[in-house]
Design a protein around this motif. Structure first.
Motif, PDB file in Angstrom:
ATOM      1  N   GLU A   1       0.829  -1.209   0.000  1.00 26.97           N
ATOM      2  CA  GLU A   1       0.000   0.000   0.000  1.00 26.97           C
ATOM      3  C   GLU A   1       0.861   1.255   0.000  1.00 26.97           C
ATOM      4  O   GLU A   1       0.558   2.234  -0.665  1.00 26.97           O
ATOM      5  CB  GLU A   1      -0.889   0.016   1.238  1.00 26.97           C
ATOM      6  CG  GLU A   1      -1.748  -1.217   1.431  1.00 26.97           C
ATOM      7  CD  GLU A   1      -2.814  -1.355   0.371  1.00 26.97           C
ATOM      8  OE1 GLU A   1      -3.584  -0.394   0.211  1.00 26.97           O
ATOM      9  OE2 GLU A   1      -2.866  -2.403  -0.307  1.00 26.97           O
ATOM     10  N   GLN A   2       1.897   1.205   0.788  1.00 27.31           N
ATOM     11  CA  GLN A   2       2.674   2.429   0.981  1.00 27.31           C
ATOM     12  C   GLN A   2       4.132   2.065   1.253  1.00 27.31           C
ATOM     13  O   GLN A   2       4.397   1.099   1.959  1.00 27.31           O
ATOM     14  CB  GLN A   2       2.108   3.169   2.212  1.00 27.31           C
ATOM     15  CG  GLN A   2       2.116   4.654   2.086  1.00 27.31           C
ATOM     16  CD  GLN A   2       1.519   5.294   3.323  1.00 27.31           C
ATOM     17  OE1 GLN A   2       0.704   4.697   4.031  1.00 27.31           O
ATOM     18  NE2 GLN A   2       1.928   6.506   3.600  1.00 27.31           N
ATOM     19  N   TRP A   3       5.044   2.785   0.676  1.00 29.72           N
ATOM     20  CA  TRP A   3       6.463   2.532   0.899  1.00 29.72           C
ATOM     21  C   TRP A   3       7.108   3.728   1.567  1.00 29.72           C
ATOM     22  O   TRP A   3       6.657   4.848   1.385  1.00 29.72           O
ATOM     23  CB  TRP A   3       7.194   2.346  -0.432  1.00 29.72           C
ATOM     24  CG  TRP A   3       7.012   1.038  -1.105  1.00 29.72           C
ATOM     25  CD1 TRP A   3       6.349   0.828  -2.276  1.00 29.72           C
ATOM     26  CD2 TRP A   3       7.539  -0.230  -0.703  1.00 29.72           C
ATOM     27  NE1 TRP A   3       6.421  -0.498  -2.609  1.00 29.72           N
ATOM     28  CE2 TRP A   3       7.146  -1.169  -1.675  1.00 29.72           C
ATOM     29  CE3 TRP A   3       8.298  -0.663   0.385  1.00 29.72           C
ATOM     30  CZ2 TRP A   3       7.481  -2.512  -1.588  1.00 29.72           C
ATOM     31  CZ3 TRP A   3       8.635  -1.993   0.463  1.00 29.72           C
ATOM     32  CH2 TRP A   3       8.232  -2.912  -0.516  1.00 29.72           C
ATOM     33  N   VAL A   4       8.182   3.490   2.272  1.00 25.48           N
ATOM     34  CA  VAL A   4       9.051   4.588   2.678  1.00 25.48           C
ATOM     35  C   VAL A   4      10.195   4.507   1.691  1.00 25.48           C
ATOM     36  O   VAL A   4      11.112   3.731   1.907  1.00 25.48           O
ATOM     37  CB  VAL A   4       9.638   4.351   4.076  1.00 25.48           C
ATOM     38  CG1 VAL A   4      10.391   5.570   4.532  1.00 25.48           C
ATOM     39  CG2 VAL A   4       8.576   3.957   5.031  1.00 25.48           C
ATOM     40  N   ILE A   5      10.072   5.219   0.608  1.00 28.51           N
ATOM     41  CA  ILE A   5      11.087   5.005  -0.424  1.00 28.51           C
ATOM     42  C   ILE A   5      12.365   5.751  -0.087  1.00 28.51           C
ATOM     43  O   ILE A   5      12.360   6.940   0.197  1.00 28.51           O
ATOM     44  CB  ILE A   5      10.567   5.394  -1.811  1.00 28.51           C
ATOM     45  CG1 ILE A   5       9.398   4.488  -2.146  1.00 28.51           C
ATOM     46  CG2 ILE A   5      11.667   5.230  -2.867  1.00 28.51           C
ATOM     47  CD1 ILE A   5       8.473   5.006  -3.167  1.00 28.51           C
ATOM     48  N   GLN A   6      13.441   4.988  -0.077  1.00 29.59           N
ATOM     49  CA  GLN A   6      14.735   5.593   0.170  1.00 29.59           C
ATOM     50  C   GLN A   6      15.592   5.287  -1.034  1.00 29.59           C
ATOM     51  O   GLN A   6      15.494   4.194  -1.592  1.00 29.59           O
ATOM     52  CB  GLN A   6      15.361   4.981   1.425  1.00 29.59           C
ATOM     53  CG  GLN A   6      14.608   5.355   2.679  1.00 29.59           C
ATOM     54  CD  GLN A   6      15.179   4.669   3.902  1.00 29.59           C
ATOM     55  OE1 GLN A   6      16.055   3.822   3.797  1.00 29.59           O
ATOM     56  NE2 GLN A   6      14.680   5.041   5.049  1.00 29.59           N
TER      57      GLN A   6
END
Lengths: 241, 182
Positions: free
Chosen positions: B162-167
């Motif tokens: 659903e949701q990423w913490v994109i790094q």
């Protein structure tokens, strides 16, 4: 935290087998005879043995004499640790393998082009996978220790039955079907002792069944005080799956 | 190739009102084919006072396990393997990735550990999945959602996130072998 376990973890067995399949290694196993008697180190503590009356003549002992135990025997509680140290020294120095940090009983050997072999030790059983060169190198184990002949491609490794086919792409199975077939359902009015014995039997299947992990752990939480028929139903349900 | 860990907690569902916690770690290749490396289902060793406490506690446990596994895998294959942790707790996701603070001090320590792991790039990414899609769900409940069964039947993990913490990526990921997996 990694407890300093002298035995191979279940996940390492799966790891060893799957890596061997991907890298096209051949799997084989070693079984060391009377392993604990082959420890190289002397006992660090002083331990005396009081032989049975009928065995005394074997040692020329008088009735009040005792024996001083120099090396570990079966029945000495730390004999397993002594053998682990002996085996580890052999694997490190003779076969030049390094243990992995997550499991001190799983070793790897690297060659010029990467990984050439893996080895997992479980007391006197060793599960190995590796290239032709690695297969030759590990024959040392059979020379150093008194052991049964090497088994290729098909073995039981503390629970799961490991089988690898020689035909490409070498399909491989890791299963406990033979074991599962032996499990029987519990009657609803089973005694607590019977329940504990069956839940332990079911827990053994957990090595290959992550989907039963929760049911197994929940069954393990049941105590005499909380035991009731619904727990029996839960365990039976797990057996049926 | 990447390492994926799913963590889940089921709050106060045991007979003694303790929580059941579970995680599962998978080695996944580029096309989503997955191999189960390790799994755990156990009762919480300490009392967790909220749903989130359970989640964050086992987020930490899953990270510890996966971190060790990754270390060894990297040694074995000689390349960088990114680690992703997925959870179905929106609250946990927010608290780890944003700056909000829980009130319980013990919880604060767990959260701080998780946050530090993210900031130091020890975790490459954290994702939020729905409860139905969380593979670790089966390890905490007797009536599971079926995500684990699907994975075991197909050997493929294509869980929608659903949701990423994109790094931004730290190093190029390990190339996938073309040899069929297990």
């Amino acid at each position: 935290m990694v407890p300093n376990l002298a035995t191979l973890r279940q996940r390492s067995t799966r790891w060893l087998v799957s890596t061997s399949v991907v890298l096209r290694f051949r799997l084989f196993s070693h079984d060391i005879n009377q392993a604990y008697l082959q420890s190289r180190d002397k006992l660090a503590r002083t331990l005396y043995l009081y032989p049975r009356h009928e065995d005394r003549h074997l040692f020329d002992l008088t009735d009040d004499g005792v024996l001083l135990l120099v090396r570990p025997l079966y029945g000495v509680c730390d004999a397993g640790d002594y053998f682990f140290v002996t085996l580890q020294r052999h694997v490190r120095d003779d076969i030049l393998m390094t243990p992995l940090s997550s499991d001190p009983a799983l070793y790897m050997r690297k060659g010029v082009n990467g990984l050439v072999g893996l080895m997992g030790t479980f007391d006197d059983d060793c599960l190995l996978g590796g290239t032709d060169e690695f297969q030759t190198a590990t024959k040392t184990t059979l020379r150093v220790f008194e052991a049964k002949p090497r088994q290729m491609d098909e073995m039981e490794c503390v629970g799961p039955q490991v089988k690898i086919s020689q035909r490409l792409p070498r399909p491989c199975t890791l299963d406990q079907t033979a074991y599962v077939a032996l499990l029987t359902l519990l009657p609803t009015d089973a005694s607590y002792e019977r329940f504990t014995s069956v839940r332990t039997a079911v827990a053994w299947v957990g090595h290959t069944r992550p989907d039963l992990g929760c049911a197994i752990n929940k069954a393990a939480q049941v105590s005499t005080a909380t035991y009731d028929p619904r727990h029996v139903h839960a365990v039976n349900k797990a057996i049926k799956v | 190739m990447q390492l994926r860990a799913y963590a889940d907690a089921s709050f106060a569902t045991n007979d003694d009102q303790s929580s059941q916690l579970g995680f599962i770690t998978l080695l996944v290749d580029g096309s989503g084919r997955a191999h189960v490396l390790s799994f755990s289902s156990r009762k919480s060793r300490r009392v967790v006072r909220s749903v989130m406490a359970g989640d964050v506690y086992f987020f930490g446990a899953a990270f510890d396990e996966a971190y060790m596994l990754r270390h060894d895998l990297e040694q074995l294959y000689g390349c960088h393997i990114p680690l992703t942790i997925l959870s179905d707790s929106k609250q946990l996701f927010d608290v780890v990735t944003r700056g909000s603070h829980p009130t319980e001090k013990r919880l604060l320590i767990d959260v701080a550990a998780a946050r530090e792991a993210c900031n130091r790039r020890e975790i490459s990414n954290v994702g939020l999945v729905t409860s139905d899609n969380n593979i670790a769900d089966s390890l905490t409940k007797v009536k599971p959602s079926g995500a684990l069964e699907l994975l075991l039947a197909t050997g493929v993990d294509r869980t929608p996130v659903e949701q990423w913490v994109i790094q931004p990526g730290t190093a190029s990921p390990c190339p996938t072998t073309d040899i069929p997996g297990v």
